[in-house]
Design a protein around this motif. Structure first.
Motif, PDB file in Angstrom:
ATOM      1  N   LEU A   3       0.825  -1.205   0.000  1.00 53.41           N
ATOM      2  CA  LEU A   3       0.000   0.000   0.000  1.00 53.41           C
ATOM      3  C   LEU A   3       0.866   1.266   0.000  1.00 53.41           C
ATOM      4  O   LEU A   3       0.569   2.240  -0.707  1.00 53.41           O
ATOM      5  N   ARG A   4       1.941   1.241   0.769  1.00 57.13           N
ATOM      6  CA  ARG A   4       2.809   2.423   0.847  1.00 57.13           C
ATOM      7  C   ARG A   4       3.443   2.719  -0.513  1.00 57.13           C
ATOM      8  O   ARG A   4       3.521   3.872  -0.938  1.00 57.13           O
ATOM      9  N   ALA A   5       3.872   1.672  -1.195  1.00 51.46           N
ATOM     10  CA  ALA A   5       4.474   1.854  -2.512  1.00 51.46           C
ATOM     11  C   ALA A   5       3.438   2.342  -3.521  1.00 51.46           C
ATOM     12  O   ALA A   5       3.732   3.178  -4.379  1.00 51.46           O
ATOM     13  N   LEU A  34       9.787  12.816  -4.706  1.00 51.07           N
ATOM     14  CA  LEU A  34       8.679  12.775  -3.744  1.00 51.07           C
ATOM     15  C   LEU A  34       8.236  11.339  -3.483  1.00 51.07           C
ATOM     16  O   LEU A  34       7.939  10.967  -2.340  1.00 51.07           O
ATOM     17  N   GLY A  35       8.199  10.515  -4.528  1.00 48.22           N
ATOM     18  CA  GLY A  35       7.816   9.126  -4.338  1.00 48.22           C
ATOM     19  C   GLY A  35       8.767   8.386  -3.418  1.00 48.22           C
ATOM     20  O   GLY A  35       8.334   7.621  -2.544  1.00 48.22           O
ATOM     21  N   MET A  36      10.067   8.629  -3.568  1.00 44.70           N
ATOM     22  CA  MET A  36      11.059   7.945  -2.743  1.00 44.70           C
ATOM     23  C   MET A  36      11.100   8.494  -1.323  1.00 44.70           C
ATOM     24  O   MET A  36      11.576   7.805  -0.412  1.00 44.70           O
ATOM     25  N   MET A  37      10.617   9.717  -1.122  1.00 42.27           N
ATOM     26  CA  MET A  37      10.496  10.234   0.249  1.00 42.27           C
ATOM     27  C   MET A  37       9.427   9.454   1.014  1.00 42.27           C
ATOM     28  O   MET A  37       9.552   9.209   2.207  1.00 42.27           O
ATOM     29  N   ILE A  38       8.387   9.055   0.323  1.00 41.73           N
ATOM     30  CA  ILE A  38       7.312   8.278   0.963  1.00 41.73           C
ATOM     31  C   ILE A  38       7.724   6.818   1.125  1.00 41.73           C
ATOM     32  O   ILE A  38       7.492   6.205   2.172  1.00 41.73           O
ATOM     33  N   ASP A  39       8.343   6.255   0.081  1.00 40.52           N
ATOM     34  CA  ASP A  39       8.791   4.857   0.127  1.00 40.52           C
ATOM     35  C   ASP A  39      10.208   4.781  -0.439  1.00 40.52           C
ATOM     36  O   ASP A  39      10.396   4.797  -1.651  1.00 40.52           O
ATOM     37  N   PRO A  40      11.218   4.703   0.421  1.00 42.48           N
ATOM     38  CA  PRO A  40      12.606   4.648  -0.058  1.00 42.48           C
ATOM     39  C   PRO A  40      12.894   3.460  -0.979  1.00 42.48           C
ATOM     40  O   PRO A  40      13.852   3.498  -1.754  1.00 42.48           O
ATOM     41  N   ASP A  41      12.067   2.406  -0.906  1.00 45.95           N
ATOM     42  CA  ASP A  41      12.248   1.219  -1.754  1.00 45.95           C
ATOM     43  C   ASP A  41      11.339   1.234  -2.973  1.00 45.95           C
ATOM     44  O   ASP A  41      11.096   0.187  -3.591  1.00 45.95           O
ATOM     45  N   LEU A  42      10.839   2.400  -3.326  1.00 46.27           N
ATOM     46  CA  LEU A  42       9.865   2.474  -4.409  1.00 46.27           C
ATOM     47  C   LEU A  42      10.441   1.986  -5.732  1.00 46.27           C
ATOM     48  O   LEU A  42       9.741   1.302  -6.494  1.00 46.27           O
ATOM     49  N   GLY A  90      15.034   9.655 -11.263  1.00 47.61           N
ATOM     50  CA  GLY A  90      14.547   9.619 -12.640  1.00 47.61           C
ATOM     51  C   GLY A  90      14.011   8.252 -13.026  1.00 47.61           C
ATOM     52  O   GLY A  90      12.994   8.139 -13.725  1.00 47.61           O
ATOM     53  N   HIS A  91      14.688   7.195 -12.571  1.00 51.53           N
ATOM     54  CA  HIS A  91      14.213   5.838 -12.872  1.00 51.53           C
ATOM     55  C   HIS A  91      12.862   5.585 -12.206  1.00 51.53           C
ATOM     56  O   HIS A  91      11.946   5.016 -12.814  1.00 51.53           O
ATOM     57  N   THR A  92      12.744   6.030 -10.960  1.00 52.18           N
ATOM     58  CA  THR A  92      11.494   5.845 -10.216  1.00 52.18           C
ATOM     59  C   THR A  92      10.350   6.574 -10.904  1.00 52.18           C
ATOM     60  O   THR A  92       9.248   6.027 -11.089  1.00 52.18           O
TER      61      THR A  92
END
Length: 413
Positions: A3-5, A34-42, A90-92
């Protein structure tokens, strides 16, 4: 995904879309950040379930990535960081934006290859070349080769597609070729810039070259050029079976024939028939504005990116004997040290109208004076366009100077 991802991916897409809608950028970085701030493993979550190729090297990454995405596209939809944002943010952002595609082809900054390898578990990694770049902050070339070599040790199952003509790349991939279960495919695309490959990265001995082709070997025998399975001819790529695949590229220069060979070799690992992929490469006309041609006030303006000595050498090969504008900045993305200009031979520009501009135009002026290349300094891009006769204007610029000019031309793609 967890869910977090899922939430993080949604925020990433929204932020990127807002950035594009408000004209602040293409969203390639802010969305991933911003996505990686919420989920570092995104990035790892988004990569899961995809067959992925990573493309890394000092020069040619963006073009080779675009070619490879076109070639793999024979099989289905491909996610890719087509705007050149080649770090994990950029990849995320690229994977979040693409949604559930079965394939991904990602350009990777050479310093981040180990990190992205861990996060994405790719099927293939393409290693193009290593040369000096951004001397004020980048690692020495031999150090970069060692980092690549160490990174591959931790991923024995990945298949490597590597440039047999670059001793630094061969050193990075050699241990993997000897012990990795994934194996190595060698390609030959030539190595015009050899100033960073005079000594063997394994032992420090001199690299001997035969002077007739791209053959080379360490004088002490510690490193020898491998026999390539993929080679290039006149506007053609020869595959491991000896079949020749004609290329009708829109992109100029011999270097892009080599980039195309790399792309076909990578796509072949995905199961793509080179005969089916080769025509797809002809559809690539511009890469994030590079090689784009724009008509303005009776001038046909072509944009070429050159950010270090090796890429300036290739740009001179691509540019026609026409009026040429050179633009140099030294902002953070470019590196602040412009001493590398003295590693570039500007003599090929003699005999044509040369104009210079950019934040560090005076540094460029000194270099051209040394090379006895006459030039005219212009303060703006518009002034440069007005100063040349109707017809072709070649523009060669380093990274932020290129982006400035691209913005003046309404951010050509």
């Amino acid at each position: 995904m967890p869910l977090r991802a899922t939430l993080a991916a949604s925020v990433s897409r929204t932020a990127a879309a807002l950035s594009r809608a408000t004209g602040r950028g293409d969203g390639s970085v802010i969305g991933g950040r911003l996505g990686m701030m919420i989920d570092p493993d995104l990035l790892a979550h988004l990569a899961a379930g995809r067959r992925i190729a990573l493309v890394s090297g000092t020069n040619g990454k963006t073009t080779t990535t675009r070619f490879t995405a076109a070639a793999v596209g024979v099989l289905g939809e491909v996610a890719t960081n087509s705007f050149g944002a080649n770090m994990p943010t950029g990849h995320t952002s690229a994977l979040a934006r693409a949604g559930a595609t079965p394939y991904a082809v990602l350009e990777v900054d050479e310093h981040y290859l180990a990190q992205v390898l861990r996060a994405t578990t790719p099927l293939v990694v393409a290693l193009l070349n290593l040369s000096r770049d951004q001397l004020d902050r980048a690692k020495e070339v031999a150090m970069m080769a060692q980092l690549w070599r160490d990174a591959l040790v931790d991923h024995p199952d990945v298949h490597v597609v590597a440039n047999a003509d670059d001793p630094m790349v061969v050193y990075a991939a050699a241990a993997h070729a000897a012990s990795g279960t994934g194996g190595v495919t060698w390609f030959s695309a030539g190595q015009r810039w050899r100033e960073d490959a005079h000594v063997c990265p394994a032992c420090g001995a001199h690299i001997d070259r035969d002077g007739t082709d791209d053959g080379w070997r360490c004088a002490s025998g510690d490193l020898v050029r491998p026999t390539p399975q993929w080679t290039v001819g006149d506007n053609a790529v020869i595959d491991p079976a000896g079949m020749s695949h004609e290329l009708k590229l829109q992109l100029p220069g011999k270097v892009n024939v080599g980039n195309a060979a790399t792309a076909l070799a990578v796509a072949h690992r995905f199961g793509v028939d080179p005969a089916a992929a080769a025509p797809r490469l002809a559809e690539v006309a511009s890469v994030a504005g590079r090689y784009a041609q724009v008509d303005r006030d009776g001038r046909n303006i072509r944009l070429l990116l050159a950010k270090n000595p090796a890429s300036w050498l290739e740009a001179f090969d691509m540019a026609e004997q026409q009026p040429t504008l050179l633009s140099i900045n030294a902002r953070d993305p470019d590196g602040f040290d412009t001493s590398w200009l003295f590693d570039v031979d500007f003599a090929p520009l003699r005999g044509r109208q040369v104009l210079i501009t950019g934040d560090r135009a005076y540094d460029l002026a000194v270099r051209l004076e040394v090379n006895q290349v006459p030039f005219t300094h212009v303060k703006t891009f518009a002034e440069a366009v007005a100063a040349v006769p109707p017809g072709r204007l070649e523009v060669i610029a380093n990274y932020t100077a290129f982006q400035d000019i691209r913005a003046e031309l309404d951010r050509v793609v």
